[in-house]
Design a protein around this motif. Structure first.
Motif, PDB file in Angstrom:
ATOM      1  N   SER A 188     130.146  43.912  45.868  1.00  0.00           N
ATOM      2  CA  SER A 188     131.564  43.581  45.634  1.00  0.00           C
ATOM      3  C   SER A 188     131.743  42.438  44.627  1.00  0.00           C
ATOM      4  CB  SER A 188     132.256  43.229  46.949  1.00  0.00           C
ATOM      5  OG  SER A 188     131.764  42.011  47.420  1.00  0.00           O
ATOM      6  N   PRO A 217     132.626  52.453  37.593  1.00  0.00           N
ATOM      7  CA  PRO A 217     132.537  52.100  39.018  1.00  0.00           C
ATOM      8  C   PRO A 217     131.874  50.725  39.191  1.00  0.00           C
ATOM      9  CG  PRO A 217     131.477  54.212  38.565  1.00  0.00           C
ATOM     10  CD  PRO A 217     131.820  53.615  37.260  1.00  0.00           C
ATOM     11  N   LEU A 218     132.227  50.058  40.281  1.00  0.00           N
ATOM     12  CA  LEU A 218     131.743  48.686  40.495  1.00  0.00           C
ATOM     13  C   LEU A 218     130.212  48.630  40.624  1.00  0.00           C
ATOM     14  CD1 LEU A 218     133.272  46.029  40.636  1.00  0.00           C
ATOM     15  CD2 LEU A 218     133.136  46.136  43.113  1.00  0.00           C
TER      16      LEU A 218
ATOM     17  N   ALA B  92     135.305  41.214  44.116  1.00  0.00           N
ATOM     18  CA  ALA B  92     136.204  42.381  44.153  1.00  0.00           C
ATOM     19  C   ALA B  92     136.382  42.881  45.584  1.00  0.00           C
ATOM     20  CB  ALA B  92     135.656  43.486  43.267  1.00  0.00           C
ATOM     21  N   LYS B  93     136.904  42.001  46.450  1.00  0.00           N
ATOM     22  CA  LYS B  93     137.124  42.399  47.847  1.00  0.00           C
ATOM     23  C   LYS B  93     138.304  43.352  47.913  1.00  0.00           C
ATOM     24  CE  LYS B  93     135.137  38.406  50.127  1.00  0.00           C
ATOM     25  NZ  LYS B  93     135.392  37.032  50.470  1.00  0.00           N
ATOM     26  N   GLU B  94     138.162  44.413  48.632  1.00  0.00           N
ATOM     27  CA  GLU B  94     139.205  45.437  48.802  1.00  0.00           C
ATOM     28  C   GLU B  94     139.749  45.902  47.451  1.00  0.00           C
ATOM     29  OE1 GLU B  94     141.929  43.471  51.320  1.00  0.00           O
ATOM     30  OE2 GLU B  94     140.598  43.484  53.048  1.00  0.00           O
ATOM     31  N   ASP B  95     138.866  46.065  46.497  1.00  0.00           N
ATOM     32  CA  ASP B  95     139.199  46.569  45.156  1.00  0.00           C
ATOM     33  C   ASP B  95     140.126  45.645  44.369  1.00  0.00           C
ATOM     34  OD1 ASP B  95     137.627  48.790  45.501  1.00  0.00           O
ATOM     35  OD2 ASP B  95     139.260  49.949  46.399  1.00  0.00           O
ATOM     36  N   ASN B 196     144.193  45.593  40.713  1.00  0.00           N
ATOM     37  CA  ASN B 196     143.581  46.567  41.607  1.00  0.00           C
ATOM     38  C   ASN B 196     142.702  47.468  40.732  1.00  0.00           C
ATOM     39  OD1 ASN B 196     143.036  48.926  43.161  1.00  0.00           O
ATOM     40  ND2 ASN B 196     144.715  48.339  44.518  1.00  0.00           N
ATOM     41  N   ILE B 197     141.394  47.349  40.905  1.00  0.00           N
ATOM     42  CA  ILE B 197     140.508  48.085  39.995  1.00  0.00           C
ATOM     43  C   ILE B 197     140.473  49.579  40.314  1.00  0.00           C
ATOM     44  CG2 ILE B 197     138.991  46.269  39.142  1.00  0.00           C
ATOM     45  CD1 ILE B 197     137.112  46.811  41.394  1.00  0.00           C
ATOM     46  N   GLU B 198     140.827  49.932  41.534  1.00  0.00           N
ATOM     47  CA  GLU B 198     140.867  51.352  41.890  1.00  0.00           C
ATOM     48  C   GLU B 198     142.059  52.021  41.211  1.00  0.00           C
ATOM     49  OE1 GLU B 198     139.002  54.498  43.489  1.00  0.00           O
ATOM     50  OE2 GLU B 198     138.260  52.449  43.600  1.00  0.00           O
ATOM     51  N   GLU B 199     143.206  51.338  41.282  1.00  0.00           N
ATOM     52  CA  GLU B 199     144.427  51.905  40.684  1.00  0.00           C
ATOM     53  C   GLU B 199     144.601  51.484  39.224  1.00  0.00           C
ATOM     54  OE1 GLU B 199     147.576  50.673  43.251  1.00  0.00           O
ATOM     55  OE2 GLU B 199     146.751  51.738  44.988  1.00  0.00           O
ATOM     56  N   LYS B 200     143.725  50.596  38.752  1.00  0.00           N
ATOM     57  CA  LYS B 200     143.731  50.116  37.360  1.00  0.00           C
ATOM     58  C   LYS B 200     145.076  49.537  36.951  1.00  0.00           C
ATOM     59  CE  LYS B 200     140.406  53.601  36.478  1.00  0.00           C
ATOM     60  NZ  LYS B 200     140.365  55.027  36.410  1.00  0.00           N
TER      61      LYS B 200
END
Lengths: 336, 216
Positions: A188, A217-218, B92-95, B196-200
């Motif tokens: 993370s 991806p991370l 990057a906790k919780e994206d 938010n790296i997932e939702e960019k």
């Protein structure tokens, strides 16, 4: 005691001789490369006279720099004079007129005046753009392809060895601190994203492939973190192992810079002639006018696009040179 | 006859003496630095153990500045064989990833973001943070760096005088005018931006700190 000292001396000598064998260059290669280095710095040269327009309030040198001996930026006359002398030295180096003397002058001038450039409160790390002049001073780069050839010195191979040691040490200094923070076995956290986000949002480094990096991806950034650390701290092993492994390390360094330019938008173009000493010089000697392509690009393009193009062409040249076996043979004058 | 022989003898002896004196003088003049025992010893050692001496010099030149930088980044020396480490990490906790951001604002039909590249002119824009840390030279900056072993304190400061402030203000006013901003003041704002790296996409943008630099 004398026996012990002699034993240490012999041991260290064999260490250096091994590095000399892995890094040595022929006089023809280094002499021809001298012209490329001179033209590269001439075409990419910005000079120092822009510093004369900087307001005095911005003068904040670090504690341990030559600029600390001054209270303020030197006058505009000083910078214009420096620029003129610098250009004369470059011309002498390119033409091969007292090239050794010219390289010593370039080294001293660039070290002293770069310390003014780094007086905004931040030291940049382009030291090898100056050290390359010191290397060329100690080599026989002015002995061939020169209007007035220099006398030959016996210091070429040891100077090349010391220079390559400096290069791997410099990589180690970057990798050491990263190793302490980045290798945390925690998916993370990311080191490379720290560079990326800082540059992307604060310094507008949003060109080339930077926008696409958000899609990574991370876990891949974690792999990139570890790869960077392993690469940066292991330079000495590549240097010691063999001639081929040293060229492999430098080839990886070029690709590392290509990726940095494309994703992080950090070109570090000053390092291109440094790696080129080993990676480009055999190619340039074989195909005499190939260096012109680099120089034309330097003249016609600018900014990141130019840097990315140059790193890409360098990568292609390296792949070609590996394929044709241009890095295999150590020159005959090598002692190791 | 005897007198001639004696004169000739003394002439030869005298000439020889002068020549020896001359040689002695030059030999000592050339090796004046190495004339004392200690220096002779150093030169002999250097000739006998060149690689050991080279290694000691190289070690001091390379490792010394690096250790200083590790002890205190403010003591980074130049020239020194050091590459940038940039060993920072983002979590990057919780994206979600948070990153600091600095922006400059001026007045042009209301509060408008300043293009920092244009503001700095020929100065490379990566020096912006350092220039902000130095208060744009409009205030006195004093930096103190301590080493505990050995106990040494270093001090550095920016160039600061009434004249320097006036010249710096004039320069900044000109640069602001070139972009069409009012030249009386500008603002430096620090934000904490979360993505938010997932939702960019950006989730939040929090103002942490604001400073006003008056140029009147």
């Amino acid at each position: 005691m004398r026996g012990f000292l002699s034993w240490i001396e012999n041991y260290i000598r064999s260490f250096y001789q091994r590095i000399e064998r892995n890094t040595s260059l022929s006089e023809k290669e280094i002499s021809f490369y001298r012209i490329f280095v001179g033209l590269f710095f001439l075409f990419s040269w910005k000079g120092y006279s822009w510093l004369s327009d900087v307001p005095p309030g911005f003068f904040r040198p670090h504690v341990l720099t030559p600029a600390r001996l001054f209270d303020n930026w030197p006058s505009s006359i000083y910078f214009f004079t420096v620029d003129a002398i610098y250009l004369i030295f470059l011309a002498l180096a390119i033409l091969g007129i007292r090239a050794r003397f010219a390289f010593l002058g370039l080294f001293i001038f660039s070290i002293l005046n770069n310390s003014f450039v780094y007086s905004f409160g931040k030291i940049d790390h382009g030291i090898f753009s100056s050290l390359i002049f010191l290397l060329l001073f100690f080599t026989n780069s002015g002995s061939k392809y020169a209007f007035f050839p220099d006398k030959k010195w016996k210091t070429q191979s040891i100077a090349t060895a010391v220079f390559s040691l400096c290069l791997v040490f410099a990589f180690f200094t970057a990798g050491y601190e990263k190793a302490l923070n980045w290798v945390d076995l925690n998916v993370s956290t990311s080191g490379i994203l720290s560079w990326f986000y800082g540059g992307y949002f604060n310094l507008d480094r949003q060109d080339l492939l930077a926008p696409y990096f958000f899609d990574m991806p991370l876990w891949t950034t974690e792999i990139m973190d570890y790869s960077a650390v392993v690469f940066e701290v292991s330079g000495i092993l590549f240097l010691m192992y063999s001639r081929r492994s040293w060229h492999l390390f430098l080839s990886i360094a070029v690709m590392f810079h290509l990726v940095n330019t494309l994703i992080l938008n950090i070109p570090f173009l000053g390092h291109l002639p440094v790696y080129g000493i080993w990676l480009l010089s055999p190619f340039f000697l074989k195909y005499k006018f190939s260096g012109v392509i680099f120089l034309i690009l330097l003249l016609l393009m600018n900014g990141l696009t130019m840097a990315a193009t140059l790193w890409t062409i360098t990568t292609l040249v390296i792949l070609y040179s590996w394929n044709k076996g241009l890095y295999k043979k150590a020159p005959d004058n090598c002692r190791g | 006859m005897i007198l001639q022989t004696l004169t000739h003898y003394f002439k030869e002896e005298f000439t020889d003496f002068i020549q020896r004196l001359y040689k002695y003088f030059w030999r000592n003049a050339i090796f004046a630095v190495a004339s004392c025992r200690k220096n002779k010893l150093y030169i002999r050692t250097m000739r006998k153990y060149p690689y050991t001496i080279l290694t000691i010099i190289l070690f001091a030149a390379l490792v010394g500045p690096f250790v200083l930088k590790l002890k205190n980044p403010g003591l980074e020396a130049y020239p020194a064989v050091i590459f940038p480490s940039g060993a920072g990490l983002v979590d990057a906790k919780e994206d979600l990833i948070s990153s600091g951001s600095i922006e400059l604002y001026g007045y042009k039909n209301g509060l408008t973001k300043i293009d920092t590249k244009k503001l700095l002119g020929e100065i490379p824009n990566w020096y912006l943070y350092a220039i902000i840390d130095g208060n744009f030279g409009l205030e006195k900056y004093v930096g103190e760096f301590k080493l505990y072993t050995p106990p040494i304190q270093f001090r550095t400061e920016n160039y600061f005088s009434e004249e320097s402030v006036r010249e710096t203000k004039e320069w900044l006013q000109n640069q602001l005018k070139k972009q069409g901003f009012q030249d009386s003041l500008f603002l430096v704002r620090r934000y904490m931006v979360t993505y938010n790296i997932e939702e960019k996409q950006m989730v939040s943008r929090e103002l942490i700190n604001e400073r006003i630099f008056k140029l009147d």
